[in-house]
Write a protein that holds these residues in place. Structure first.
Motif, PDB file in Angstrom:
ATOM      1  N   VAL B  40       0.912  -1.237  -0.050  1.00 26.94           N
ATOM      2  CA  VAL B  40      -0.110   0.209   0.047  1.00 26.94           C
ATOM      3  C   VAL B  40       1.004   1.194   0.074  1.00 26.94           C
ATOM      4  N   PRO B  41       1.331   1.590  -1.413  1.00 32.44           N
ATOM      5  CA  PRO B  41       2.157   2.966  -1.308  1.00 32.44           C
ATOM      6  C   PRO B  41       1.095   4.093  -0.830  1.00 32.44           C
ATOM      7  N   ALA B  42       1.890   5.174  -0.061  1.00 33.19           N
ATOM      8  CA  ALA B  42       1.383   6.330   0.275  1.00 33.19           C
ATOM      9  C   ALA B  42       2.440   7.604  -0.235  1.00 33.19           C
ATOM     10  N   GLY B 120      -3.035   5.303  -4.023  1.00 41.16           N
ATOM     11  CA  GLY B 120      -4.398   5.496  -4.117  1.00 41.16           C
ATOM     12  C   GLY B 120      -4.827   5.939  -2.637  1.00 41.16           C
ATOM     13  N   GLY B 121      -6.312   5.813  -2.545  1.00 38.53           N
ATOM     14  CA  GLY B 121      -6.681   6.381  -1.192  1.00 38.53           C
ATOM     15  C   GLY B 121      -7.998   7.343  -1.598  1.00 38.53           C
ATOM     16  N   ALA B 123     -10.878   7.322  -2.092  1.00 41.29           N
ATOM     17  CA  ALA B 123     -12.261   6.573  -2.412  1.00 41.29           C
ATOM     18  C   ALA B 123     -11.797   5.245  -3.360  1.00 41.29           C
ATOM     19  N   PRO B 124     -12.303   4.141  -3.380  1.00 39.46           N
ATOM     20  CA  PRO B 124     -12.129   3.274  -4.262  1.00 39.46           C
ATOM     21  C   PRO B 124     -11.944   3.761  -5.556  1.00 39.46           C
ATOM     22  N   GLY B 125     -10.530   3.565  -6.154  1.00 40.39           N
ATOM     23  CA  GLY B 125     -10.480   3.782  -7.626  1.00 40.39           C
ATOM     24  C   GLY B 125      -9.879   5.243  -7.683  1.00 40.39           C
ATOM     25  N   PHE B 126      -9.650   6.071  -6.919  1.00 39.46           N
ATOM     26  CA  PHE B 126      -9.014   7.248  -6.887  1.00 39.46           C
ATOM     27  C   PHE B 126      -7.437   7.064  -6.705  1.00 39.46           C
ATOM     28  N   GLY B 127      -6.695   7.696  -7.708  1.00 39.21           N
ATOM     29  CA  GLY B 127      -5.377   7.665  -8.013  1.00 39.21           C
ATOM     30  C   GLY B 127      -4.800   8.940  -7.690  1.00 39.21           C
ATOM     31  N   PRO B 194      -1.529   2.141  -8.880  1.00 39.80           N
ATOM     32  CA  PRO B 194      -0.200   2.687  -8.550  1.00 39.80           C
ATOM     33  C   PRO B 194       0.773   2.212  -9.969  1.00 39.80           C
TER      34      PRO B 194
END
Lengths: 292, 203
Positions: B40-42, B120-121, B123-127, B194
């Motif tokens: 899970v990249p941030a 991401g993060g 909302a589902p699908g938001f990049g 990502p």
């Protein structure tokens, strides 16, 4: 329509379809979800010789009433609740037969929070991203059950149940000790915060759901001000928002979060944590990451 | 690089900035760490979720991560997508004002830039997309909109993005696209995973 199905007569306070979870989509913000007490869920499926991951029902505080369409075999595990089959008393953690038209009713559990009703063949609702779990945070998966829902039952597995009953470990209770590993952000907190976390009790509040349990207890003062850049979270994280009430993340927790996590509950203790109802007193014992 | 543990199920690797986080993700793509179920990249971290049956558990994964040598400037692996945009967003004029460009120059910069989905993060699908044109670094709006339509193409806080579904939002809207960035019937459901390279094209 499926030959065999379960008709929902009453869902109780909250009943959802759950399986082993929706894995592999975390990078795009989709959490794993799945049964909150994964151990009780797995036990129910094992009793019926279902494959691992077969979808079952997660029932919060009992109250579920189902009617069988066709003959189905079920098992109830987790929070011990009074079970009635066709009006007669029945046991938890046992293989139960429901004849066509017969009703299964769960009363409120004496202890614990979540009971699991597995059905031989699994609950066969459509999968979303490889899972039938209801994620109450993202809204993915089937809606929570409501009266009138008809849940198709899948083909029974080839294997037959080998045990009629399994021993259930104790579930719930007034007090619960959970093992935690400090970090990843314990250095954002003052030393007295870590002392309070490990030395004092916290109470599960009513503001708790499948996303997480909000805990009331001593203040956990920060040593570092400012904001933490959003980062990935794991289930069991004890995240401390600015109001100071930690949240213990459960199955539907957000994939990322912006508040520091002071400690993480060990995976093996998460099923027990998910059975803590509001009012339960929690204490946390530090353990090394890889022991015992 | 700091390697932190999240109980017995995660290793959180913290780096100095987004560039290092991307380089770390690239190193993980090239040289996957055994026992890692997913990453899970941030913005400044990459979380490695450790599989329950990983030999050696979090300790082995943490040790393997410490041996990684990310190459500065490296970008994670990913496919390429082109996204057609109608540049008629409500905030195009404001973005021009903030950046000191004309509206046409903003559009040219946005379509010329090479974008990469960093994480991401939200909302589902938001990049969250990072581009190579720093002129497009604009702050969020002072006040969020209660409803941003699905397909809105937007900028804020050094990132670009496309709203996967109608939602509240505080980013500055440049335009809109018909591209479906989130579709549950598709595998993978997200267009902007990502690592994906993105070009915007004016239509």
């Amino acid at each position: 329509m499926a030959d065999r199905a379960l008709e929902v007569l009453a869902p109780g306070p909250l009943a959802t379809v759950q399986d082993a979870g929706r894995h592999g989509h975390a990078a795009l913000g989709v959490g794993a979800s799945g049964a909150a007490d994964a151990a009780s869920y797995a036990r129910a499926n094992r009793l019926l010789a279902n494959p691992e991951g077969a979808a079952a029902l997660e029932v919060t505080m009992g109250g579920l009433a189902l009617r069988a369409r066709g003959e189905v075999w079920v098992a109830v595990t987790g929070a011990p609740c009074p079970v009635r089959v066709g009006g007669r008393g029945a046991a938890t953690a046992e293989v139960l037969r429901l004849r066509d038209g017969e009703e299964l009713r769960l009363g409120p559990p004496a202890r614990g929070l979540r009971s699991y009703v597995a059905v031989r063949g699994g609950v066969d609702v459509p999968a979303v991203l490889g899972s039938r779990s209801t994620d109450v945070l993202s809204g993915l998966g089937p809606r929570p059950l409501s009266a009138g829902d008809l849940l198709p039952v899948g083909e029974p597995p080839r294997a037959f149940p080998v045990l009629d009953a399994v021993p259930e470990p104790p579930v719930g209770g007034d007090r619960l000790e959970l093992g935690v590993v400090l970090g990843p952000r314990d250095d954002w907190f003052a030393p007295e915060a870590v002392e309070a976390l490990l030395g004092r009790e916290f109470e599960v509040t009513g503001r708790s759901d499948r996303v997480g349990m909000r805990l009331a207890g001593p203040a956990l003062p920060r040593a570092v001000g400012g904001e933490l850049p959003t980062e990935g979270m794991v289930p069991g994280s004890l995240q401390v928002p600015p109001d100071g009430e930690p949240v213990l993340f459960l199955a539907d927790h957000p994939v990322t979060g912006g508040y520091p996590v002071i400690a993480v509950v060990r995976s093996a203790d998460l099923p027990r944590a998910a059975q803590a109802r509001p009012g339960t007193r929690l204490s946390f014992a530090a353990q090394p990451p890889d022991g015992p | 690089m700091r390697v932190l543990t999240c109980g017995d199920s995660g290793v959180l690797v913290e780096v100095a900035d987004l560039g290092e986080a991307l380089a770390l993700q690239a190193a993980l793509d090239e040289d996957p760490v055994p026992g890692v179920a997913e990453t899970v990249p941030a913005a400044r971290t990459v979380l490695l979720r450790v599989a329950p049956d990983a030999p050696g558990g979090v300790r082995a994964v943490a040790e393997a991560v410490r041996r990684l040598r990310p190459r500065p400037g490296a970008l994670p692996q990913g496919g390429e997508v082109e996204i057609d945009v109608q540049y008629d967003g409500e905030d195009l004029g404001e973005v021009a004002e903030i950046t000191g460009m004309t509206e046409r120059e903003v559009v040219r910069a946005h379509t010329a830039a090479r974008w990469t989905v960093a994480f991401g993060g939200f909302a589902p699908g938001f990049g969250y997309l990072v581009g190579d044109d720093r002129r497009l670094d604009v702050p969020r709006r002072g006040e969020s909109r209660t409803r941003v339509p699905a397909g809105s193409v937007a900028l804020a806080g050094g990132f670009g993005g496309v709203y996967p579904r109608s939602s509240p939002g505080g980013w500055r809207l440049l335009g809109r696209t018909d591209a479906v960035v989130w579709d549950l019937d598709r595998d993978p459901p997200g267009l902007l995973v990502p690592g994906t390279r993105v070009r915007f094209r004016e239509v």
